[in-house]
Design a protein around this motif. Structure first.
Motif, PDB file in Angstrom:
ATOM      1  N   ASP A  87      41.425  35.157  26.256  1.00  0.00           N
ATOM      2  CA  ASP A  87      40.799  35.938  27.339  1.00  0.00           C
ATOM      3  C   ASP A  87      41.085  37.425  27.158  1.00  0.00           C
ATOM      4  N   ILE A  88      40.022  38.243  27.229  1.00  0.00           N
ATOM      5  CA  ILE A  88      40.174  39.681  27.029  1.00  0.00           C
ATOM      6  C   ILE A  88      39.418  40.445  28.110  1.00  0.00           C
ATOM      7  N   GLU A  89      39.744  41.720  28.232  1.00  0.00           N
ATOM      8  CA  GLU A  89      38.969  42.674  29.021  1.00  0.00           C
ATOM      9  C   GLU A  89      38.711  43.890  28.145  1.00  0.00           C
ATOM     10  N   LEU A  90      37.530  44.496  28.280  1.00  0.00           N
ATOM     11  CA  LEU A  90      37.197  45.729  27.572  1.00  0.00           C
ATOM     12  C   LEU A  90      36.980  46.847  28.585  1.00  0.00           C
ATOM     13  N   GLN A  91      37.629  47.986  28.346  1.00  0.00           N
ATOM     14  CA  GLN A  91      37.442  49.163  29.177  1.00  0.00           C
ATOM     15  C   GLN A  91      37.015  50.339  28.292  1.00  0.00           C
TER      16      GLN A  91
ATOM     17  N   SER B  61      35.841  49.386  33.472  1.00  0.00           N
ATOM     18  CA  SER B  61      35.806  48.053  32.856  1.00  0.00           C
ATOM     19  C   SER B  61      34.361  47.648  32.576  1.00  0.00           C
ATOM     20  N   ILE B  62      34.106  47.129  31.383  1.00  0.00           N
ATOM     21  CA  ILE B  62      32.752  46.638  31.069  1.00  0.00           C
ATOM     22  C   ILE B  62      32.722  45.113  31.005  1.00  0.00           C
ATOM     23  N   GLY B  63      33.841  44.500  31.434  1.00  0.00           N
ATOM     24  CA  GLY B  63      33.772  43.047  31.593  1.00  0.00           C
ATOM     25  C   GLY B  63      34.944  42.281  31.009  1.00  0.00           C
ATOM     26  N   ASP B  64      35.081  41.044  31.501  1.00  0.00           N
ATOM     27  CA  ASP B  64      36.037  40.072  30.952  1.00  0.00           C
ATOM     28  C   ASP B  64      35.273  39.101  30.059  1.00  0.00           C
ATOM     29  N   PHE B  65      35.881  38.733  28.952  1.00  0.00           N
ATOM     30  CA  PHE B  65      35.213  37.869  27.977  1.00  0.00           C
ATOM     31  C   PHE B  65      36.217  36.850  27.430  1.00  0.00           C
ATOM     32  N   THR B  66      35.690  35.768  26.872  1.00  0.00           N
ATOM     33  CA  THR B  66      36.503  34.742  26.246  1.00  0.00           C
ATOM     34  C   THR B  66      36.119  34.640  24.780  1.00  0.00           C
ATOM     35  N   LEU B  67      37.114  34.705  23.901  1.00  0.00           N
ATOM     36  CA  LEU B  67      36.892  34.608  22.458  1.00  0.00           C
ATOM     37  C   LEU B  67      37.201  33.193  21.985  1.00  0.00           C
TER      38      LEU B  67
ATOM     39  N   VAL C 207      33.168  35.414  12.537  1.00  0.00           N
ATOM     40  CA  VAL C 207      32.923  36.581  13.389  1.00  0.00           C
ATOM     41  C   VAL C 207      32.525  36.154  14.787  1.00  0.00           C
ATOM     42  N   LEU C 208      32.947  36.948  15.778  1.00  0.00           N
ATOM     43  CA  LEU C 208      32.622  36.709  17.181  1.00  0.00           C
ATOM     44  C   LEU C 208      31.995  37.986  17.730  1.00  0.00           C
ATOM     45  N   ASP C 209      30.710  37.930  18.045  1.00  0.00           N
ATOM     46  CA  ASP C 209      30.003  39.102  18.553  1.00  0.00           C
ATOM     47  C   ASP C 209      29.818  38.998  20.064  1.00  0.00           C
ATOM     48  N   ILE C 210      30.131  40.082  20.764  1.00  0.00           N
ATOM     49  CA  ILE C 210      29.928  40.169  22.208  1.00  0.00           C
ATOM     50  C   ILE C 210      28.925  41.280  22.465  1.00  0.00           C
ATOM     51  N   ASP C 211      27.729  40.891  22.904  1.00  0.00           N
ATOM     52  CA  ASP C 211      26.703  41.868  23.250  1.00  0.00           C
ATOM     53  C   ASP C 211      26.916  42.346  24.683  1.00  0.00           C
ATOM     54  N   LEU C 212      26.915  43.650  24.904  1.00  0.00           N
ATOM     55  CA  LEU C 212      27.028  44.189  26.256  1.00  0.00           C
ATOM     56  C   LEU C 212      25.716  43.987  27.004  1.00  0.00           C
ATOM     57  N   SER C 213      25.807  43.861  28.321  1.00  0.00           N
ATOM     58  CA  SER C 213      24.593  43.660  29.120  1.00  0.00           C
ATOM     59  C   SER C 213      23.658  44.857  29.022  1.00  0.00           C
ATOM     60  N   GLU C 214      24.225  46.022  28.795  1.00  0.00           N
ATOM     61  CA  GLU C 214      23.455  47.224  28.499  1.00  0.00           C
ATOM     62  C   GLU C 214      24.326  48.157  27.671  1.00  0.00           C
TER      63      GLU C 214
ATOM     64  N   THR D 224      27.852  54.491  26.586  1.00  0.00           N
ATOM     65  CA  THR D 224      28.243  55.656  25.803  1.00  0.00           C
ATOM     66  C   THR D 224      29.655  56.062  26.188  1.00  0.00           C
ATOM     67  N   PHE D 225      30.537  56.176  25.187  1.00  0.00           N
ATOM     68  CA  PHE D 225      31.932  56.503  25.451  1.00  0.00           C
ATOM     69  C   PHE D 225      32.582  56.936  24.138  1.00  0.00           C
ATOM     70  N   ARG D 226      33.776  57.534  24.246  1.00  0.00           N
ATOM     71  CA  ARG D 226      34.546  57.925  23.063  1.00  0.00           C
ATOM     72  C   ARG D 226      35.735  56.984  22.830  1.00  0.00           C
ATOM     73  N   TYR D 227      36.361  56.544  23.904  1.00  0.00           N
ATOM     74  CA  TYR D 227      37.553  55.703  23.808  1.00  0.00           C
ATOM     75  C   TYR D 227      37.237  54.288  24.308  1.00  0.00           C
ATOM     76  N   PHE D 228      37.846  53.300  23.688  1.00  0.00           N
ATOM     77  CA  PHE D 228      37.773  51.950  24.262  1.00  0.00           C
ATOM     78  C   PHE D 228      39.161  51.315  24.253  1.00  0.00           C
ATOM     79  N   LYS D 229      39.393  50.507  25.260  1.00  0.00           N
ATOM     80  CA  LYS D 229      40.673  49.814  25.417  1.00  0.00           C
ATOM     81  C   LYS D 229      40.439  48.309  25.325  1.00  0.00           C
ATOM     82  N   PHE D 230      41.115  47.704  24.368  1.00  0.00           N
ATOM     83  CA  PHE D 230      41.105  46.259  24.175  1.00  0.00           C
ATOM     84  C   PHE D 230      42.326  45.675  24.892  1.00  0.00           C
ATOM     85  N   ILE D 231      42.095  44.763  25.837  1.00  0.00           N
ATOM     86  CA  ILE D 231      43.183  44.167  26.623  1.00  0.00           C
ATOM     87  C   ILE D 231      43.195  42.668  26.357  1.00  0.00           C
ATOM     88  N   ALA D 232      44.272  42.184  25.756  1.00  0.00           N
ATOM     89  CA  ALA D 232      44.433  40.749  25.470  1.00  0.00           C
ATOM     90  C   ALA D 232      45.254  40.126  26.593  1.00  0.00           C
TER      91      ALA D 232
END
Length: 613
Positions: A549-553, A563-569, A575-582, A585-593
């Motif tokens: 279980d992860i969250e992406l910010q 936050s752009i959502g919680d996902f399950t890997l 490979v595991l691809d997660i398409d965003l709903s839309e 645009t951003f410079r930084y992203f945070k991967f939360i396990a």
């Protein structure tokens, strides 16, 4: 109905082994159903004569539980501990080869005055134990063994002035006249003894035919599907195909093919021995496996139901030199059609085979804390299809057992024929067992399967969507919760390893001389703002500490986060691809396990790659 004579013969067969090996168990047919009579302790029992120790570590379970954690949290190394809930009664099983009066005690340590009810058969005794700094031996009283077979001593917590009902390592039995008549699981067998015996049916195949298809039907009776069970339907020389109960909420249809290379680690398999996927169905996970041999595995998460009949169809034939192709299909009445599970190509098939061989079924428990629960499976219709286009019904089978049973560690094994069905039953400490290596014949049904092979889904590898993966060579990690930088993962384990375009390196949360508890996070600076359509993840290739279980910010300034959502890997190495709903645009992203598939506090990830389409 098994006869008493069969039990006598079976005991004689294993008599030499039983002098050395013990087994724990109890038979529901042996136990008295009415409320036991409660007596006061018998003070005449001499604790020094309680010479038989039944180790709780290998022989005890929480009574009548359907959840592995209930036993797992209380019975562990050293025996019973952390026993705080009076609703958790503990049963310790043993096998009696004769009848008569037997004296009972226990070995344990009590941090405060504790009162327990101790039950064997139809009699209970309430016993008070004084606090002790070290483990002591205590006498309980004299009970009666009224039948040969499995029995249990049940402990029920009545009163405790401390935090637990005590730490109990052994149930003690005596006197010495019982020493050769009591069987319990011994330390060398604790793991396999707690899992219980596996049981098999080896089908009698028609002679002189080249078999290309194997058809079987199975039904799990209601109430006979405890967690941790594999109901294997279509076994063959190089693998197995059936269905599992994996947890309280998850069930699977599982199809696996072993590699011909002898190793427990799939990473050690040379390329020429690798079992390759030729295709798989929708929603099916394909991965490598190890631990009990190694090879390729596929599974479909499917909530099959006890009481319903499911169909299994396996194809096996050689299409290229020195290989075998195996393809599995599953039919569920809830769906009403055949579902492709997967197809694998195995180099170096057993005995250089070109067709299916050694067809069998088996029943096993793979969760030791569920070894006190009985399970059963009915196999109702076995057919094979040959190269001449002919169906043949298989009505003969031999019942066999694994080494746990053959070594006399557990006796709760059973199998045979019942009318037009074969069946297998194991665990649960029943005593009406069947003699291993007995052959059976079921009543023929005489109606061949109606399978239109031309309508079955043709295996193919799903096409991978082409992604515009971004170049990460100049990106940096600007924050993280922890990483393994103390040498615990060798030259890898650092956060930056998720950006190095090498799937064989990975980030790992710290563990060597440090601690790191979830949730774990990594913050990546892409250097400039980019419009991102999704993220590609690649798990650590061994799948050790694979993230679930992860969250992406995301952020424009590394200060304000969205936050752009919680996902399950998935727990796969592909490979595991997660398409965003839309697109964002951003410079930084945070991967939360947040969690890992193995349930531990640790986590690992090989690659994280944003993409723009």
């Amino acid at each position: 109905m098994k006869t008493f004579m069969k039990l006598i013969i079976n005991v004689i067969v294993f008599s030499l082994v039983l002098m050395k090996v013990s087994c724990s168990s109890s038979d529901s047919g042996t136990f008295v159903e009415e409320d036991p009579i409660t007596e006061t302790p018998d003070n005449s029992v001499d604790v020094k004569k309680l010479s038989i120790s039944v180790a709780c570590e290998g022989n005890s379970w929480v009574a009548e539980t359907i959840y592995p954690e209930n036993t797992g949290n209380i019975v562990g190394e050293g025996g019973i501990s952390n026993w705080t809930d009076a609703n958790n009664k503990i049963r310790t099983y043993f096998y009696a080869k004769t009848t008569g009066d037997i004296q009972v005690g226990l070995k344990g340590k009590f941090t405060s005055t504790t009162k327990l009810k101790v039950t064997l058969g139809s009699v209970s005794k309430e016993v008070e134990f004084e606090s002790s700094a070290t483990a002591q031996k205590y006498a309980v009283g004299t009970f009666k063994i009224e039948s040969k077979g499995y029995h249990f001593v049940e402990l029920e917590g009545l009163i405790k002035s401390g935090s637990t009902f005590g730490e109990i390592s052994d149930i003690l039995l005596g006197n010495a006249t019982w020493s050769s008549n009591i069987v319990s699981v011994q330390p060398d067998w604790f793991y396999w003894g707690r899992r219980g015996p596996s049981v098999h049916l080896g089908y009698t195949m028609p002679e002189g035919k080249n078999i290309t298809w194997f058809y079987n039907e199975l039904t799990v009776p209601e109430g006979m599907d405890p967690i941790g069970t594999y109901f294997m339907a279509n076994g063959f020389a190089d693998g197995y195909f059936g269905m599992q109960v994996n947890s309280e909420t998850e069930r699977r249809v599982l199809f696996s093919v072993w590699s011909a290379y002898d190793t427990q680690d799939p990473n050690q398999i040379p390329d020429e021995y690798t079992v390759d996927p030729l295709g798989y169905g929708t929603d099916v996970t394909v991965k490598e496996f190890g631990g009990e041999g190694s090879g390729a595995q596929s599974y479909l998460v499917y909530n099959w139901k006890a009481g319903n009949t499911y169909k299994f169809l396996l194809r096996g034939e050689s299409n290229t030199e020195n290989t075998m192709d195996y393809t599995a299909y599953f039919y569920a009445p809830e769906v009403g059609d055949w579902k492709l599970i997967a197809s694998f190509r195995r180099p170096f098939p057993s005995n250089s085979a070109k067709y299916l061989g050694r067809l069998h079924s088996f029943l096993e428990n793979f969760t030791p804390s569920m070894g006190s629960n009985v399970r059963k499976i009915n196999y109702s219709n076995q057919w094979v299809y040959d190269t001449n286009g002919t169906w043949s019904e298989m009505t003969g089978a031999k019942f066999t057992v694994d080494n746990t049973a053959a070594s006399g560690v557990r006796f709760d094994y059973d199998g045979g024929a019942d009318g037009a069905n074969f069946y297998l039953r194991n665990c649960g400490f029943f005593s009406d067992n069947e003699i291993p290596n007995t052959s059976f014949t079921r009543t023929p049904k005489g109606v061949a399967p109606t399978v239109d092979f031309s309508k079955l889904e043709v295996p193919k590898i799903p096409e991978e969507v082409v992604r515009n993966l971004l170049d990460r060579s100049t990106w940096t990690v600007v924050d993280y919760s922890s990483q393994e930088d103390q040498g615990g993962e060798g030259d890898t384990g650092k956060c930056y390893d998720i950006l190095d375009n090498d799937v064989n390196t990975y980030w790992h949360s710290c563990w060597n001389n440090c601690t790191g508890t979830p949730p774990h996070h990594i913050v990546v600076d892409m250097g400039e703002s980019k419009t991102i359509a999704g993220f590609r993840f690649i798990q650590r290739q061994s799948l050790s500490r694979a993230v679930k279980d992860i969250e992406l910010q995301v952020s424009a300034d590394n200060t304000t986060w969205t936050s752009i959502g919680d996902f399950t890997l998935a727990n796969v190495s592909t490979v595991l691809d997660i398409d965003l709903s839309e697109a964002k645009t951003f410079r930084y992203f945070k991967f939360i396990a947040k969690t890992s598939h193995d349930g531990s506090d640790f986590a690992a990830m090989a690659e994280i790659v944003p993409y723009t389409n």
